[in-house]
Scaffold this motif. Structure first.
Motif, PDB file in Angstrom:
ATOM      1  N   LEU A 179       0.468  -1.161  -0.190  1.00 17.93           N
ATOM      2  CA  LEU A 179       0.192  -0.456  -0.090  1.00 17.93           C
ATOM      3  C   LEU A 179       0.818   1.151  -0.046  1.00 17.93           C
ATOM      4  N   LEU A 180       0.523   1.961  -0.846  1.00 15.42           N
ATOM      5  CA  LEU A 180       1.971   3.131  -1.388  1.00 15.42           C
ATOM      6  C   LEU A 180       1.203   4.453  -1.708  1.00 15.42           C
ATOM      7  N   ASP A 181       1.453   4.962  -0.619  1.00 14.20           N
ATOM      8  CA  ASP A 181       1.124   7.057  -0.147  1.00 14.20           C
ATOM      9  C   ASP A 181       1.606   7.518  -1.817  1.00 14.20           C
ATOM     10  N   VAL A 182       0.511   8.096  -2.400  1.00 15.17           N
ATOM     11  CA  VAL A 182       1.240   8.893  -3.307  1.00 15.17           C
ATOM     12  C   VAL A 182       1.999   9.838  -3.356  1.00 15.17           C
ATOM     13  N   MET A 183       1.447  10.762  -2.487  1.00 14.59           N
ATOM     14  CA  MET A 183       2.735  12.074  -1.483  1.00 14.59           C
ATOM     15  C   MET A 183       3.164  12.133  -0.412  1.00 14.59           C
ATOM     16  N   MET A 184       4.427  11.582  -0.455  1.00 15.61           N
ATOM     17  CA  MET A 184       5.197  11.792   0.346  1.00 15.61           C
ATOM     18  C   MET A 184       6.755  12.939  -0.162  1.00 15.61           C
ATOM     19  N   ASP A 204      10.243  13.953  -0.795  1.00 19.88           N
ATOM     20  CA  ASP A 204      11.414  13.620  -1.526  1.00 19.88           C
ATOM     21  C   ASP A 204      10.938  12.038  -2.640  1.00 19.88           C
ATOM     22  N   MET A 205      10.691  11.326  -2.783  1.00 14.96           N
ATOM     23  CA  MET A 205      10.391  10.730  -3.593  1.00 14.96           C
ATOM     24  C   MET A 205       8.539  10.240  -3.516  1.00 14.96           C
ATOM     25  N   ASP A 206       8.265  10.363  -4.334  1.00 13.23           N
ATOM     26  CA  ASP A 206       6.744  10.801  -4.548  1.00 13.23           C
ATOM     27  C   ASP A 206       6.306   8.774  -4.814  1.00 13.23           C
ATOM     28  N   GLY A 207       4.991   8.419  -4.572  1.00  7.36           N
ATOM     29  CA  GLY A 207       4.508   7.441  -5.167  1.00  7.36           C
ATOM     30  C   GLY A 207       4.450   6.567  -5.991  1.00  7.36           C
ATOM     31  N   ILE A 208       4.485   7.749  -6.967  1.00 10.24           N
ATOM     32  CA  ILE A 208       4.581   7.253  -8.193  1.00 10.24           C
ATOM     33  C   ILE A 208       5.818   7.084  -8.671  1.00 10.24           C
ATOM     34  N   ALA A 209       7.660   8.445  -8.755  1.00  6.01           N
ATOM     35  CA  ALA A 209       8.336   7.495  -8.725  1.00  6.01           C
ATOM     36  C   ALA A 209       8.788   5.741  -7.570  1.00  6.01           C
ATOM     37  N   LEU A 267      -2.497   4.168  -2.239  1.00 10.50           N
ATOM     38  CA  LEU A 267      -3.170   5.081  -1.670  1.00 10.50           C
ATOM     39  C   LEU A 267      -3.513   6.807  -1.499  1.00 10.50           C
ATOM     40  N   THR A 268      -4.029   7.174  -1.750  1.00 14.72           N
ATOM     41  CA  THR A 268      -4.204   8.604  -2.356  1.00 14.72           C
ATOM     42  C   THR A 268      -5.538   9.404  -2.229  1.00 14.72           C
ATOM     43  N   ALA A 269      -5.395  11.318  -1.921  1.00 17.47           N
ATOM     44  CA  ALA A 269      -6.621  11.435  -1.538  1.00 17.47           C
ATOM     45  C   ALA A 269      -6.712  12.055  -2.865  1.00 17.47           C
ATOM     46  N   LYS A 270      -5.556  11.913  -3.989  1.00 11.09           N
ATOM     47  CA  LYS A 270      -6.061  12.462  -5.840  1.00 11.09           C
ATOM     48  C   LYS A 270      -7.364  11.287  -6.247  1.00 11.09           C
ATOM     49  N   ALA A 271      -7.915  11.951  -6.186  1.00  7.42           N
ATOM     50  CA  ALA A 271      -9.462  11.524  -7.007  1.00  7.42           C
ATOM     51  C   ALA A 271      -9.957  12.041  -8.253  1.00  7.42           C
TER      52      ALA A 271
END
Length: 128
Positions: free
Chosen positions: A53-58, A60-65, A84-88
């Motif tokens: 389960l990977l948060d998208v907004m982190m 230094d290195m975001d979930g996509i990277a 896991l994201t608030a971007k819906a």
């Protein structure tokens, strides 16, 4: 059926705790946590979880990277990843699906419903 093993990569300790609690209480799965992308990648290589389960907004290195890094490692590229994201927004969900993630769970969520959501995405059978 063996107990599922879940890795949560999220920089927010509160989210880690809530997700960990919900999954353990509802499904009894083993849960590992990492509070950064590098730590999460390292943990995934060592622990070989059944799902990440990977948060998208982190920072230094975001979930996509992080997802792309996981896909580039032979030890981790086979592990399903759920964002896991608030971007819906629909366009954002399409972008995530185009990356090849297994699914997207939108924040906020009920942590007690997470095992059902994960099982539905990955076609797992939940034990009752």
């Amino acid at each position: 059926m063996a107990t599922k093993r879940v890795l949560i990569i999220d920089d927010e300790e509160t989210i880690q705790t809530v997700v960990q609690f919900g999954i353990r209480m509802t499904a009894g799965w083993d849960v590992f946590t990492a509070n950064s992308a590098p730590k999460g990648i390292q943990t995934a290589q060592i622990e070989q979880p059944d799902v990440i389960l990977l948060d998208v907004m982190m920072p230094d290195m975001d979930g996509i990277a992080t997802f792309k890094a996981l896909q580039s490692h032979p030890e981790t590229k086979h592990i399903p990843v759920i964002f896991l994201t608030a971007k819906a927004q629909t366009s954002e969900k399409r972008q995530f699906n185009d990356l090849g993630v297994s699914g997207v769970i939108t924040k906020p969520f009920n942590s007690l419903d997470l095992p059902d959501q994960i099982a539905k995405i990955l076609h797992w059978q939940l034990q009752s």
